[in-house]
Design a protein around this motif. Structure first.
Motif, PDB file in Angstrom:
ATOM      1  N   VAL A 139       0.988  -1.271   0.034  1.00 29.06           N
ATOM      2  CA  VAL A 139      -0.104   0.152  -0.008  1.00 29.06           C
ATOM      3  C   VAL A 139       0.769   1.280   0.040  1.00 29.06           C
ATOM      4  O   VAL A 139       1.900   1.253   0.550  1.00 29.06           O
ATOM      5  N   ASP A 140       0.263   2.241  -0.655  1.00 29.08           N
ATOM      6  CA  ASP A 140       1.060   3.665  -0.673  1.00 29.08           C
ATOM      7  C   ASP A 140       0.184   4.462  -0.223  1.00 29.08           C
ATOM      8  O   ASP A 140      -0.822   4.831  -0.451  1.00 29.08           O
ATOM      9  N   ILE A 141       0.650   4.863   1.150  1.00 24.45           N
ATOM     10  CA  ILE A 141      -0.247   5.788   2.234  1.00 24.45           C
ATOM     11  C   ILE A 141      -0.723   6.999   1.309  1.00 24.45           C
ATOM     12  O   ILE A 141      -1.949   7.491   1.530  1.00 24.45           O
ATOM     13  N   MET A 142       0.041   7.640   0.663  1.00 22.92           N
ATOM     14  CA  MET A 142      -0.180   8.901   0.035  1.00 22.92           C
ATOM     15  C   MET A 142      -1.420   8.787  -1.067  1.00 22.92           C
ATOM     16  O   MET A 142      -2.038   9.782  -0.995  1.00 22.92           O
ATOM     17  N   ASP A 143      -1.108   7.547  -1.649  1.00 19.69           N
ATOM     18  CA  ASP A 143      -2.426   7.315  -2.814  1.00 19.69           C
ATOM     19  C   ASP A 143      -3.633   7.059  -2.062  1.00 19.69           C
ATOM     20  O   ASP A 143      -4.747   7.350  -2.683  1.00 19.69           O
ATOM     21  N   THR A 144      -3.853   6.901  -0.948  1.00 14.32           N
ATOM     22  CA  THR A 144      -5.152   6.460  -0.090  1.00 14.32           C
ATOM     23  C   THR A 144      -5.783   7.624   0.366  1.00 14.32           C
ATOM     24  O   THR A 144      -6.892   7.530   0.860  1.00 14.32           O
ATOM     25  N   ASP A 145      -5.369   8.817   0.391  1.00 10.30           N
ATOM     26  CA  ASP A 145      -5.933  10.100   1.026  1.00 10.30           C
ATOM     27  C   ASP A 145      -6.170  10.092   2.571  1.00 10.30           C
ATOM     28  O   ASP A 145      -7.085  10.716   2.688  1.00 10.30           O
ATOM     29  N   ILE A 146      -5.568   9.148   3.243  1.00 10.78           N
ATOM     30  CA  ILE A 146      -5.490   9.059   4.558  1.00 10.78           C
ATOM     31  C   ILE A 146      -4.170   9.433   5.025  1.00 10.78           C
ATOM     32  O   ILE A 146      -3.419   8.784   4.745  1.00 10.78           O
ATOM     33  N   ASP A 147      -4.186  10.535   5.931  1.00 13.10           N
ATOM     34  CA  ASP A 147      -2.993  10.931   6.407  1.00 13.10           C
ATOM     35  C   ASP A 147      -2.155   9.988   7.476  1.00 13.10           C
ATOM     36  O   ASP A 147      -2.904   8.751   8.022  1.00 13.10           O
ATOM     37  N   ARG A 148      -0.962   9.971   7.309  1.00 10.12           N
ATOM     38  CA  ARG A 148      -0.224   8.934   8.327  1.00 10.12           C
ATOM     39  C   ARG A 148      -0.630   8.995   9.707  1.00 10.12           C
ATOM     40  O   ARG A 148      -0.137   8.006  10.743  1.00 10.12           O
ATOM     41  N   THR A 149      -1.038  10.158  10.266  1.00 15.02           N
ATOM     42  CA  THR A 149      -1.298  10.341  11.780  1.00 15.02           C
ATOM     43  C   THR A 149      -2.575  10.101  12.058  1.00 15.02           C
ATOM     44  O   THR A 149      -3.063  10.315  13.003  1.00 15.02           O
ATOM     45  N   ALA A 150      -3.491   9.696  11.066  1.00 15.96           N
ATOM     46  CA  ALA A 150      -4.716   9.367  11.352  1.00 15.96           C
ATOM     47  C   ALA A 150      -5.242   8.413  12.345  1.00 15.96           C
ATOM     48  O   ALA A 150      -4.521   7.310  12.502  1.00 15.96           O
ATOM     49  N   THR A 151      -6.092   8.605  13.023  1.00 17.47           N
ATOM     50  CA  THR A 151      -6.492   7.345  14.256  1.00 17.47           C
ATOM     51  C   THR A 151      -7.606   6.519  13.545  1.00 17.47           C
ATOM     52  O   THR A 151      -8.173   7.019  12.616  1.00 17.47           O
ATOM     53  N   VAL A 152      -7.919   5.427  14.133  1.00 15.42           N
ATOM     54  CA  VAL A 152      -8.639   4.541  13.615  1.00 15.42           C
ATOM     55  C   VAL A 152     -10.231   5.202  13.549  1.00 15.42           C
ATOM     56  O   VAL A 152     -11.124   5.132  12.501  1.00 15.42           O
ATOM     57  N   ASN A 153     -10.791   5.744  14.723  1.00 10.63           N
ATOM     58  CA  ASN A 153     -12.052   6.633  14.774  1.00 10.63           C
ATOM     59  C   ASN A 153     -12.314   7.635  13.639  1.00 10.63           C
ATOM     60  O   ASN A 153     -13.269   7.900  13.749  1.00 10.63           O
ATOM     61  N   SER A 154     -11.174   8.073  13.109  1.00  6.50           N
ATOM     62  CA  SER A 154     -11.424   9.249  12.240  1.00  6.50           C
ATOM     63  C   SER A 154     -12.089   8.687  10.854  1.00  6.50           C
ATOM     64  O   SER A 154     -12.593   9.466  10.060  1.00  6.50           O
TER      65      SER A 154
END
Length: 327
Positions: A139-154
């Motif tokens: 997985v490429d985190i940048m391509d998912t549009d979810i920040d690296r610091t995101a929490t699960v509940n977000s």
């Protein structure tokens, strides 16, 4: 109190202290003054914060505390997961060692998902013992549009998961996996449990150093001291290894194999008997010692397996013991 601490910091004898010296002064003198004043008077929270700011600035920068900020931006650091923090080339030796041990200690922790507010979406091992970046390494985190610091509940709203549109089929498979396997419970906090590892020694058991449930109840770690096998008696060293019906069934077979026509004793007497009857270097003495140590070790492992994985080891554990005896 603030003036007294400032005066102590400003004294000429403290101006040339090294970092280690400043640390000793703060921990041994300044914090003691702080605690003494707080034990006598009701101190305003703003005053306590001011004192802690003085001590922190002096610790990091000495007398030149007004020109610089802290060496660590805690507001940013606390957003990151320990499992996802990178290791810069100019990091200190201690920080590099902390990062290096992550792969060795990860298996000792169990992440139980609750409301998802504490767990990092990408890096904490909340997905059945693995982080998403380890379970889906491509997985490429940048391509998912979810920040690296995101929490699960977000990513959880209105009792369902809400993910960005997937970039490709691989990302879609990640979203589908999470939707099938996990749900957030907003009424239950996230929990991190520490699993026991196999660093077990007979010496620790003989010296009563094992963390049995009777001790952990006194420490306030658990809410029940009942034996995990019988659920009726208090789990002590004596009960766990020799008095519980589960343990007695094991010893009944092993004592016959060791040519002892008797029932098992309590802990201290059994150890004393073993010491007397296993002197020397004969094969019988060696086999008896190995049998005793193997039994204690596997009963302890079975206890941990029952508590942490809800798996009761029965015939399989006995077979393993007999194999060890014959080695």
């Amino acid at each position: 109190m603030g003036e007294a601490i400032t005066t102590r910091i400003s004294h000429w004898t403290t101006k040339c202290l090294s970092y280690a010296g400043r640390l000793q002064l703060v921990s041994s003198v300044l914090m003691s003054m702080h605690i003494y004043w707080c034990s006598i008077f009701i101190i305003l929270a703003s005053v306590i914060k001011g004192v802690e700011d003085l001590c922190r600035k002096y610790l990091w920068h000495g007398m030149n505390s007004s020109s610089k900020g802290g060496l660590v931006n805690w507001s940013n650091l606390k957003k990151l997961s320990f499992w996802g923090i990178t290791k810069p080339n100019d990091a200190s030796w201690s920080w590099r060692q902390m990062v290096n041990i992550r792969s060795k200690i990860e298996s000792f922790f169990v992440y139980n998902l609750g409301d998802g507010s504490r767990f990092s979406f990408w890096f904490d091992p909340w997905a059945n013992g693995m982080s998403l970046v380890n379970r889906f390494p491509e997985v490429d985190i940048m391509d998912t549009d979810i920040d690296r610091t995101a929490t699960v509940n977000s990513l959880w709203r209105n009792r369902s998961w809400h993910f960005p549109d997937p970039f490709d089929d691989y990302t879609l498979s990640i979203w589908d996996y999470i939707k099938r396997k996990f749900e957030i419970n907003p009424l239950r906090p996230d929990k991190v449990l520490c699993k026991p590892h196999d660093d077990f020694s007979i010496k620790s058991s003989i010296m009563d150093k094992l963390h049995t449930r009777d001790k952990m109840l006194k420490w306030g770690v658990i809410h029940s001291n009942s034996c995990c096998f019988c659920n009726s008696k208090t789990e002590t060293v004596d009960h766990l290894f020799f008095e519980c019906d589960y343990s007695k069934a094991i010893w009944r077979k092993l004592l016959v194999d060791m040519n002892f026509n008797r029932d098992s004793y309590h802990w201290r007497r059994e150890v004393s008997s073993l010491v007397r009857r296993t002197k020397g270097k004969s094969k019988i003495a060696r086999d008896r010692k190995n049998t005793f140590c193997a039994a204690i070790y596997h009963i302890w492992r079975a206890r941990n397996e029952k508590i942490f994985n809800q798996n009761l080891m029965k015939e399989g554990m006995l077979v393993a013991l007999f194999v060890l005896v014959q080695l």
